[in-house]
Scaffold this motif. Sequence first.
Motif, PDB file in Angstrom:
ATOM      1  N   LEU A  23      12.648 -28.291   2.337  1.00  4.78           N
ATOM      2  CA  LEU A  23      13.164 -27.123   3.038  1.00  4.78           C
ATOM      3  C   LEU A  23      12.857 -25.872   2.227  1.00  4.78           C
ATOM      4  CD1 LEU A  23      16.710 -28.379   4.128  1.00  4.78           C
ATOM      5  CD2 LEU A  23      14.596 -28.407   5.461  1.00  4.78           C
ATOM      6  N   SER A  69      17.374 -29.676   8.651  1.00  5.16           N
ATOM      7  CA  SER A  69      17.500 -31.020   8.097  1.00  5.16           C
ATOM      8  C   SER A  69      17.743 -32.054   9.194  1.00  5.16           C
ATOM      9  CB  SER A  69      18.653 -31.050   7.088  1.00  5.16           C
ATOM     10  OG  SER A  69      18.796 -32.325   6.520  1.00  5.16           O
ATOM     11  N   SER A 102      14.439 -33.032  10.909  1.00  7.83           N
ATOM     12  CA  SER A 102      13.302 -33.337  10.044  1.00  7.83           C
ATOM     13  C   SER A 102      13.190 -34.841   9.829  1.00  7.83           C
ATOM     14  CB  SER A 102      13.468 -32.654   8.675  1.00  7.83           C
ATOM     15  OG  SER A 102      13.434 -31.254   8.800  1.00  7.83           O
ATOM     16  N   PRO A 162      14.043 -37.302   6.315  1.00 11.10           N
ATOM     17  CA  PRO A 162      15.019 -36.307   5.868  1.00 11.10           C
ATOM     18  C   PRO A 162      14.517 -35.571   4.626  1.00 11.10           C
ATOM     19  CG  PRO A 162      16.093 -38.392   6.343  1.00 11.10           C
ATOM     20  CD  PRO A 162      14.621 -38.666   6.380  1.00 11.10           C
ATOM     21  N   PRO A 163      14.827 -34.307   4.485  1.00 14.64           N
ATOM     22  CA  PRO A 163      14.353 -33.540   3.326  1.00 14.64           C
ATOM     23  C   PRO A 163      14.847 -34.120   2.004  1.00 14.64           C
ATOM     24  CG  PRO A 163      15.217 -32.080   5.023  1.00 14.64           C
ATOM     25  CD  PRO A 163      15.593 -33.467   5.421  1.00 14.64           C
ATOM     26  N   MET A 201      15.355 -28.709  -1.513  1.00 10.16           N
ATOM     27  CA  MET A 201      15.419 -27.392  -0.890  1.00 10.16           C
ATOM     28  C   MET A 201      15.163 -26.330  -1.949  1.00 10.16           C
ATOM     29  SD  MET A 201      19.558 -27.451  -0.268  1.00 10.16           S
ATOM     30  CE  MET A 201      20.016 -25.733  -0.299  1.00 10.16           C
ATOM     31  N   ARG A 216      23.564 -34.378   1.592  1.00  8.66           N
ATOM     32  CA  ARG A 216      22.286 -34.837   2.165  1.00  8.66           C
ATOM     33  C   ARG A 216      21.415 -35.544   1.143  1.00  8.66           C
ATOM     34  NH1 ARG A 216      21.628 -32.565   7.452  1.00  8.66           N
ATOM     35  NH2 ARG A 216      23.682 -31.735   7.968  1.00  8.66           N
ATOM     36  N   MET A 243      19.981 -34.402  -1.598  1.00  8.48           N
ATOM     37  CA  MET A 243      18.821 -33.564  -1.865  1.00  8.48           C
ATOM     38  C   MET A 243      18.940 -32.923  -3.241  1.00  8.48           C
ATOM     39  SD  MET A 243      17.713 -31.398   1.506  1.00  8.48           S
ATOM     40  CE  MET A 243      19.336 -30.769   1.871  1.00  8.48           C
TER      41      MET A 243
END
Length: 404
Positions: free
Chosen positions: A122, A161, A164, A167-168, A171, A199, A201
Amino acid sequence: MKAPEFHKTRRLPPYVFAEVNKMKAAARAAKRDIIDLGMGNPDTPTPRHIVDKLVETVQDGRTHRYSQSKGIPGLRRALAKYYQRRFGVQLDPESEVCVTLGSKEGLANLAQAITAPGDTILCPNPSYPIHAFGFIIAGASIRHVPFTSGTDLIRAFARASEHSVPPPTAMILNFPSNPTAEVCDLDFYKEAVAFAKSRDMFILSDIAYSEIYFDAPPPSILQVEGGFDVAIEFSSMSKTYSMPGWRIGFAAGNKRLVGALAQVKSYLDYGAFTPIQVAAAAALNGPQDCVEELRQLYRERREILVDGLNKAGWAVPRPPATMFCWAPIPPRFAHLGSLGFSKLLLEEADVAVAPGLGFGEYGDGHVRLALVENKHRLRQAVRNIRGFLAKHGEPAALRDLDAA
């Protein structure tokens, strides 16, 4: 037979700034006096005490050997002291700090370290090009998230997200922002950390302009509880100490990410020249008056440029930080787009600016003006632009010309 393009270079678009740079070079070759507000290239010399430390250190032949790819211990300790002093954040210089060849190199090499082909990242748009293209070169797919003043970026990331696949995995954040000069507060970083954790991430935070501010000092994401769990932060000596050509920056934060970056760098470089690293440590550990002086210089330049352009009829917001003004293209020229407007401004006003398109498709309605000319030259740029606007029938510019 035409040779095939290489896979990775095929993923890179034509360099938008190249057209303006080509025109700028041709104009200068024709002896035209071009005022260059395009590239964020500081025009002030590096403070004397930093240069003196470089000269002193380079006299010692032992410093001419290979250095350390993750940075000499003294410089990593200096960065840790800076974080403690500036943000109240404690860093382990051994496992939570890595010296980079500028923040740009660090971002690109971390992308190589943590990216698998097809990963989704992202990234706000517009943004500094390496934020997206470092990952594109590494084989990732970028989910561009439109980012304008007033955007709820975390909510926008959440929407992106959800849609996508896969999934990312990471970011990008950049505050104070290049090119938009947007800033954020600790509450935003708290929300960002919570979102990233929910998430699974990582966060790559770029704070290269954290010391060029005109209001409240910008925070670090590592000040937030849980920040070290998900975030790595990139900073730079380039703007803070007017050291762009020295190529010294840092990555700090999450041990796993710092370790991955250091491992990749161990295969690619031996670190910056040791005397440069010693001088950089002297900058961080020494008197900080020079930082405030640079900040004040950019503040004065900002006032000249922003006030002058607004009086001339070009509504340019006053940036709260960075060395840039993110200026919406005047309505009369909106149909040209940022590249067309930049070329016309160069051709008719002898002022070079950076087209917003170079920072992403959502930047095409703006141009970026860098505060990298002295005050006399900035006043001349305002006069040139005022005449340019008047020539094209901008009422405010015509009134200003009459008053002059």
